[in-house]
Motif scaffolding. Structure first.
Motif, short mmCIF file in Angstrom:
data_model
loop_
_atom_site.label_atom_id
_atom_site.label_comp_id
_atom_site.label_asym_id
_atom_site.label_seq_id
_atom_site.Cartn_x
_atom_site.Cartn_y
_atom_site.Cartn_z
N CYS A 1 0.83 -1.22 0.00
CA CYS A 1 0.00 0.00 0.00
C CYS A 1 0.85 1.26 0.00
CB CYS A 1 -0.94 -0.01 1.20
SG CYS A 1 -2.17 -1.32 1.16
N GLY A 2 2.17 1.10 -0.13
CA GLY A 2 3.04 2.25 -0.22
C GLY A 2 3.56 2.72 1.13
N SER A 3 4.39 3.75 1.08
CA SER A 3 5.00 4.26 2.30
C SER A 3 3.98 4.88 3.24
CB SER A 3 6.07 5.30 1.96
OG SER A 3 5.52 6.36 1.18
N GLY A 4 2.81 5.23 2.72
CA GLY A 4 1.77 5.77 3.57
C GLY A 4 1.16 4.75 4.51
N SER A 5 1.47 3.47 4.30
CA SER A 5 0.91 2.42 5.15
C SER A 5 1.88 1.93 6.22
CB SER A 5 0.48 1.22 4.29
OG SER A 5 1.60 0.57 3.73
N ASP A 6 3.18 2.16 6.02
CA ASP A 6 4.14 1.63 6.99
C ASP A 6 5.34 2.54 7.25
OD1 ASP A 6 5.74 1.33 4.71
OD2 ASP A 6 5.28 -0.79 4.50
N GLY A 7 5.45 3.64 6.50
CA GLY A 7 6.54 4.59 6.74
C GLY A 7 7.82 4.33 5.98
N LEU A 8 7.93 3.21 5.25
CA LEU A 8 9.15 2.89 4.51
C LEU A 8 9.03 3.44 3.09
CD1 LEU A 8 11.86 1.35 4.50
CD2 LEU A 8 10.61 -0.64 3.62
N ASP A 9 9.97 4.33 2.70
CA ASP A 9 9.93 4.95 1.38
C ASP A 9 10.04 3.91 0.28
OD1 ASP A 9 9.70 7.44 2.54
OD2 ASP A 9 11.85 7.88 2.43
N ARG A 10 9.33 4.15 -0.81
CA ARG A 10 9.36 3.28 -1.99
C ARG A 10 10.12 3.96 -3.11
NH1 ARG A 10 6.89 1.11 1.87
NH2 ARG A 10 5.30 -0.52 1.58
N GLU A 11 10.54 3.18 -4.08
CA GLU A 11 11.33 3.74 -5.18
C GLU A 11 10.51 4.66 -6.07
OE1 GLU A 11 10.73 -0.28 -7.96
OE2 GLU A 11 12.73 0.46 -7.47
N TRP A 12 9.18 4.50 -6.05
CA TRP A 12 8.35 5.36 -6.88
C TRP A 12 7.92 6.64 -6.18
CZ3 TRP A 12 6.43 0.34 -5.60
CH2 TRP A 12 5.53 0.31 -4.53
N ASP A 13 8.24 6.80 -4.90
CA ASP A 13 7.84 8.00 -4.17
C ASP A 13 8.51 9.24 -4.74
OD1 ASP A 13 6.28 6.48 -2.53
OD2 ASP A 13 7.57 6.66 -0.75
N LEU A 14 7.74 10.33 -4.82
CA LEU A 14 8.29 11.61 -5.28
C LEU A 14 8.99 12.36 -4.15
CD1 LEU A 14 5.40 12.88 -7.60
CD2 LEU A 14 7.48 11.62 -8.20
N GLY A 15 8.75 11.97 -2.91
CA GLY A 15 9.46 12.56 -1.79
C GLY A 15 8.90 13.89 -1.36
N PRO A 16 9.52 14.49 -0.33
CA PRO A 16 8.99 15.75 0.23
C PRO A 16 9.09 16.93 -0.72
CG PRO A 16 11.12 15.20 1.21
CD PRO A 16 10.70 14.01 0.40
N ASN A 17 10.02 16.88 -1.68
CA ASN A 17 10.21 18.01 -2.59
C ASN A 17 9.51 17.80 -3.93
OD1 ASN A 17 11.92 19.32 -0.70
ND2 ASN A 17 13.64 18.04 -1.37
N GLY A 18 8.80 16.69 -4.07
CA GLY A 18 8.09 16.44 -5.31
C GLY A 18 6.84 17.31 -5.44
N ALA A 19 6.27 17.28 -6.63
CA ALA A 19 5.11 18.12 -6.90
C ALA A 19 3.85 17.57 -6.23
CB ALA A 19 4.88 18.22 -8.42
N ASP A 20 2.96 18.49 -5.90
CA ASP A 20 1.59 18.16 -5.49
C ASP A 20 1.50 17.42 -4.15
OD1 ASP A 20 0.38 19.23 -7.89
OD2 ASP A 20 1.21 17.47 -8.91
N GLY A 21 2.50 17.52 -3.30
CA GLY A 21 2.40 16.93 -1.98
C GLY A 21 1.79 17.93 -0.99
N LEU A 22 1.15 17.44 0.03
CA LEU A 22 0.56 18.31 1.05
C LEU A 22 1.58 18.57 2.15
CD1 LEU A 22 -3.09 16.97 1.53
CD2 LEU A 22 -2.22 18.62 -0.12
#
Length: 431
Positions: free
Chosen positions: A182-203
């Protein structure tokens, strides 16, 4: 949530390979957003959160996944293979991970329990799914095919991720869920597809908190239409759990440092005003360490575990006033006040009691003690009458929690509800 369609489920426990399934296809946004509208119709109190998610097309994601910045990564092949009704359930599932802060809780659990590696994070993902899926579906929302439920693992329903995590390990019962992601939002472990904190359209953090608060308002506005888990979540958003030991220490420190506490007149250093009164020596107002009297409720309504907790709090109280154990005294009290013990002999303190409760005798005894205390700390379940008048010193009440119901004054009555402590006391709930 990682799910599979009905036809592929008969052949394989996991989803079709994202590479082969997504080749040559683009993301069907119309179908995906139609599913989101269906989810909003079924769970209108989640509308703010569902529309706050920003969709990111990704062929690296097996199905749908979220990151902690409220991006939802979606596989085009997954959307193409599954009906709108099941996609609506996946929308609700993914946004539930973020609302319930599974990424932050997963990080905390990993630190506290020393959990490392992808296997531990998979267990967190499964446990988080169990927390969500046990009561999120039905009433117009379809449980997606392949969703993990507590019953599938032989676990009870209605518990939290942290509880489920203690009750199972990776093995035969979980091998069919090895493909869950379910992605890093489910367990806190970053995934290779994550755009990260500096990526576009994050809250931002403030925006994420605002979304949670709006959803909590909507949940509280529909008390008859939400599950117990969502009601519990909304209550914690409005009234987050407090570190009660820190609060108790802060309350004691605030009371001990207030004006008048620990102050007395002394001739050890004459007042500077003596120069204005020839032939007279005026005392000066001097600050001394505050004295604290702790009253422990030892009536029959207080359990042994709570008495043990009370003794632990006495030590914390001593630290809160600077570690001067010789300035802290402890008194046990049920219907009568018992021996006053100096804390410097804490190892030998015996808590005596077991009868009815009337802490007014404890207040009277503490205020007659010489020298008089600057702060009185009461550790009680609240099943006691309180002094009618404000004591001559500050009061802090450490309250052992009790369920609220209706009843009358009778400690043996399980439905008895004690009166709330008076307004002149600073109250901290213990435990």
């Amino acid at each position: 949530m990682s799910v599979v369609d009905a036809t592929s489920a008969a052949r394989t426990p996991g989803p079709v390979s994202a590479t082969s399934a997504d080749a040559g296809g683009s993301l069907d946004l119309d179908k995906l957003f139609a599913a989101r509208l269906l989810a909003v119709r079924a769970r209108p109190y989640l509308a703010t959160a569902l529309f706050a998610l920003h969709v990111v097309e990704s062929r690296q994601v097996p199905t749908m996944a979220v990151d902690r910045y409220w991006r939802c990564y979606v596989s085009p092949g997954f959307v193409r293979r599954n009906p709108v009704e099941e996609l609506a359930g996946v929308w609700v599932h993914e946004v539930s991970h973020l609302l319930r802060d599974h990424h932050g809780r997963g990080d905390r659990v990993a630190r506290e329990r020393g959990l490392t590696g992808p296997g531990a994070r998979l267990r967190m993902n499964i446990a988080a799914d169990c927390e969500i899926n046990d009561d999120s579906f039905g009433d117009g929302l379809v449980l997606p095919h392949g969703a993990v439920t507590p019953g599938a693992l032989g676990l009870p329903s209605g518990e939290l991720m942290e509880d489920y995590l203690r009750q199972f390990g990776l093995g035969p019962r979980t091998q069919d869920f090895a493909w869950l992601d379910c992605g890093s939002g489910s367990d806190g472990l970053d995934r290779e597809w994550d755009l990260g904190p500096n990526g576009a359209d994050g809250l931002s953090e403030q925006q994420r908190d605002a979304v949670r608060f709006r959803v909590a308002q909507a949940v509280n506005g529909r008390p008859g239409h939400t599950s117990k888990a969502w009601k519990r979540w909304a209550e914690e958003v409005f009234h987050p759990p407090q570190p009660w030991r820190d609060l108790l220490g802060a309350a004691v420190r605030a009371a001990a440092s207030g004006s008048g506490a620990g102050q007395d007149y002394s001739y050890g250093r004459p007042s500077r005003r003596s120069a204005g009164v020839p032939g007279a020596v005026l005392p000066s107002l001097r600050r001394r360490p505050p004295r604290v009297s702790v009253i422990v409720d030892t009536s029959a309504s207080v359990s042994d575990a709570e008495l043990g907790s009370a003794l632990l709090e006495v030590t914390a109280i001593a630290r809160a006033v600077g570690g001067r154990r010789d300035l802290v005294t402890v008194m046990s009290c049920d219907a009568a006040a018992h021996t006053v013990h100096p804390l410097c002999h804490a190892e030998g303190i015996t808590l005596v009691g077991g009868g009815g409760t009337d802490l007014r005798t404890g207040f009277a005894r503490a205020l007659r003690t010489a020298p008089r205390p600057d702060v009185v700390v009461v550790l009680t379940d609240g099943q006691t009458p309180w002094p009618e008048a404000r004591p001559s010193c500050r009061t802090v009440v450490g309250l052992f929690p009790r369920e609220r119901s209706t009843g009358s004054w009778d400690e043996d009555d399980p439905d008895y509800v004690p009166d709330a402590p008076p307004d002149w006391a600073r109250v901290v709930t213990i435990g």
